[in-house]
Design a protein around this motif. Structure first.
Motif, short mmCIF file in Angstrom:
data_model
loop_
_atom_site.label_atom_id
_atom_site.label_comp_id
_atom_site.label_asym_id
_atom_site.label_seq_id
_atom_site.Cartn_x
_atom_site.Cartn_y
_atom_site.Cartn_z
N ARG A 59 10.66 10.05 9.13
CA ARG A 59 9.32 9.31 8.80
C ARG A 59 8.66 8.56 9.88
O ARG A 59 7.53 8.61 9.98
CB ARG A 59 9.74 8.57 7.47
CG ARG A 59 9.96 9.17 6.23
CD ARG A 59 9.45 8.66 4.93
NE ARG A 59 10.17 7.52 4.69
CZ ARG A 59 9.93 6.19 4.03
NH1 ARG A 59 8.86 6.09 3.91
NH2 ARG A 59 10.97 5.55 3.80
N SER A 110 5.56 11.26 3.70
CA SER A 110 4.78 11.13 4.81
C SER A 110 3.69 12.43 5.05
O SER A 110 2.97 12.21 5.98
CB SER A 110 5.89 11.26 6.21
OG SER A 110 6.38 10.13 6.10
N ARG A 140 -6.09 9.79 2.67
CA ARG A 140 -6.09 8.20 3.40
C ARG A 140 -7.62 7.97 3.02
O ARG A 140 -7.86 6.49 2.62
CB ARG A 140 -6.24 8.42 4.77
CG ARG A 140 -4.72 8.91 5.30
CD ARG A 140 -4.13 8.56 6.83
NE ARG A 140 -3.77 6.96 6.58
CZ ARG A 140 -2.63 6.49 6.27
NH1 ARG A 140 -1.73 7.24 5.74
NH2 ARG A 140 -2.46 5.28 6.25
N ARG A 154 1.22 0.68 6.72
CA ARG A 154 1.27 1.13 8.51
C ARG A 154 0.14 0.82 9.20
O ARG A 154 0.23 0.75 10.31
CB ARG A 154 1.73 2.61 8.06
CG ARG A 154 2.85 3.07 7.41
CD ARG A 154 4.03 2.65 8.08
NE ARG A 154 5.33 3.17 7.37
CZ ARG A 154 5.70 2.89 6.33
NH1 ARG A 154 4.95 2.01 5.46
NH2 ARG A 154 6.81 3.31 5.88
N ASP A 155 -0.99 0.56 8.57
CA ASP A 155 -2.36 0.54 9.14
C ASP A 155 -3.10 -0.51 8.60
O ASP A 155 -4.49 -0.26 8.75
CB ASP A 155 -3.05 2.06 9.22
CG ASP A 155 -3.23 2.35 7.55
OD1 ASP A 155 -2.75 1.69 6.58
OD2 ASP A 155 -4.31 3.30 7.23
N THR A 184 0.73 -1.28 0.04
CA THR A 184 -0.09 0.07 0.02
C THR A 184 0.77 1.48 -0.05
O THR A 184 0.29 2.43 -0.37
CB THR A 184 -0.95 0.03 1.20
OG1 THR A 184 0.03 0.00 2.41
CG2 THR A 184 -1.99 -1.20 1.08
N ARG A 232 3.12 6.64 -2.50
CA ARG A 232 4.20 7.44 -3.28
C ARG A 232 3.52 7.86 -4.45
O ARG A 232 3.97 8.93 -5.15
CB ARG A 232 4.89 6.23 -3.46
CG ARG A 232 6.10 5.99 -2.08
CD ARG A 232 7.08 4.92 -2.30
NE ARG A 232 7.62 4.57 -1.22
CZ ARG A 232 8.61 5.31 -0.66
NH1 ARG A 232 9.24 6.35 -1.31
NH2 ARG A 232 9.21 5.01 0.56
N ARG A 274 0.88 11.23 13.63
CA ARG A 274 -0.18 11.61 13.16
C ARG A 274 -1.51 11.20 13.52
O ARG A 274 -1.55 10.08 14.30
CB ARG A 274 -0.08 11.37 11.49
CG ARG A 274 -0.45 9.77 11.10
CD ARG A 274 -0.39 9.73 9.69
NE ARG A 274 -0.73 8.06 9.58
CZ ARG A 274 0.07 7.47 8.61
NH1 ARG A 274 1.06 7.95 7.87
NH2 ARG A 274 -0.13 6.13 8.51
O1 DC Z 1 6.35 1.54 2.90
P1 DC Z 1 6.76 3.06 2.27
O2 DC Z 1 7.91 3.51 2.79
O3 DC Z 1 6.58 2.75 0.81
O4 DC Z 1 5.56 3.95 2.56
C1 DC Z 1 5.53 5.12 2.23
C2 DC Z 1 4.92 6.13 2.91
O5 DC Z 1 3.51 5.95 3.19
C3 DC Z 1 5.12 6.04 4.49
O6 DC Z 1 5.97 7.00 5.11
C4 DC Z 1 3.94 5.96 5.31
C5 DC Z 1 3.00 5.99 4.32
N1 DC Z 1 2.15 4.83 4.41
C6 DC Z 1 0.95 4.78 5.13
O7 DC Z 1 0.94 6.01 5.89
N2 DC Z 1 0.06 3.98 5.39
C7 DC Z 1 0.34 2.95 4.54
N3 DC Z 1 -0.69 1.76 4.59
C8 DC Z 1 1.42 2.72 3.80
C9 DC Z 1 2.27 3.77 3.76
#
Ligand code: DC
Length: 227
Positions: free
Chosen positions: A182, A102, A111, A132-133, A35, A40, A189
């Motif tokens: 990051r 970020s 989101r 992340r979530d 995700t 990105r 947040r």
């Molecule tokens: O995993 P990554 O480094 O490619 O993620 C890029 C950014 O996207 C990271 O700073 C946090 C955000 N992200 C997020 O907030 N929720 C997600 N499910 C995936 C990534």
């Protein structure tokens, strides 16, 4: 006996989610879905159109209208990301996108738009989704949730090795600083911060090869299947 058809993997930047998630999805014959690529893509699209990402309303509107698709390259197994039909993989990890992603990921409208698409993919099942979530917000009912941990130094070391292997110039201290920045933004947040779900299985990946982490995950999957 229920097959764990939704598997969530969360964790901080460069904790090995992609490497481990891909291996696990391959073994299970599941779809691998990263995700982070979507956040990105939203950042890249905003930077191309606006040259910055500070205008939350404009970035949100651009995210809602962006046409993206993700596909697997049959030959390399890599996930290819297309923005309005154009392959943009090479641009998703540019220093500019790394720096701003970020900020974009903290916008509530961004989101909401991306989470909805991720949920739809999750509902199809047979998926390993990383982010992340995922365990807390996107797939709170996932059969298995993993949260990867690794020290910032170990993560910076891995990222600089990856960069070197790709022939990208990289500075360890700079990478470490970016990872810490990051982590701070992602975990503080208000909306969907980086944190393990209450029922997540924490795996410390320091000093562990990706195969060892996958083996640990498999033992939990087997337990879930026989429970
Ligand atoms: O995993 P990554 O480094 O490619 O993620 C890029 C950014 O996207 C990271 O700073 C946090 C955000 N992200 C997020 O907030 N929720 C997600 N499910 C995936 C990534």
């Amino acid at each position: 006996m229920k097959k764990p058809s939704q598997i969530a993997i969360d964790g901080p930047a460069a904790s090995g989610k992609t490497t481990v998630g891909k291996l696990l999805a391959d073994r299970l014959g599941f779809l691998f879905f990263d995700t982070g690529v979507m956040y990105r893509l939203a950042t890249l699209h905003a930077l191309k159109k606006l040259g910055q990402v500070d205008d939350e309303a404009a970035v949100t509107a651009l995210t809602r209208e962006m046409d993206i698709s993700l596909r697997t390259n049959e030959q390399t197994g890599e996930t290819e990301a297309l923005l309005f039909g154009q392959l943009v993989n090479g641009q998703l990890h540019s220093p500019e996108v790394d720096k701003q992603v970020s900020v974009v990921a903290a916008y509530s409208g961004v989101r909401a738009a991306l989470t909805e698409q991720q949920r739809r993919i999750g509902l199809l099942g047979d998926v390993v989704m990383v982010g992340r979530d995922i365990g807390t917000v996107v797939m709170p009912d996932a059969a298995l949730k993993f949260f990867l941990l690794a020290s910032p130094e170990e993560r910076a070391r891995r990222r600089s090795q990856e960069n070197q292997a790709k022939g990208i110039d990289s500075d360890y201290v700079e990478i470490l600083r970016d990872i810490l920045r990051r982590d701070e933004l992602d975990s503080t947040r208000t909306i969907a911060p980086l944190r393990p779900a209450e029922d997540a299985i924490l795996i410390d990946t320091d000093q562990k090869a990706p195969e060892a982490v996958v083996a640990e995950m498999f033992s939990h999957i087997t337990q879930a299947l026989t429970a």
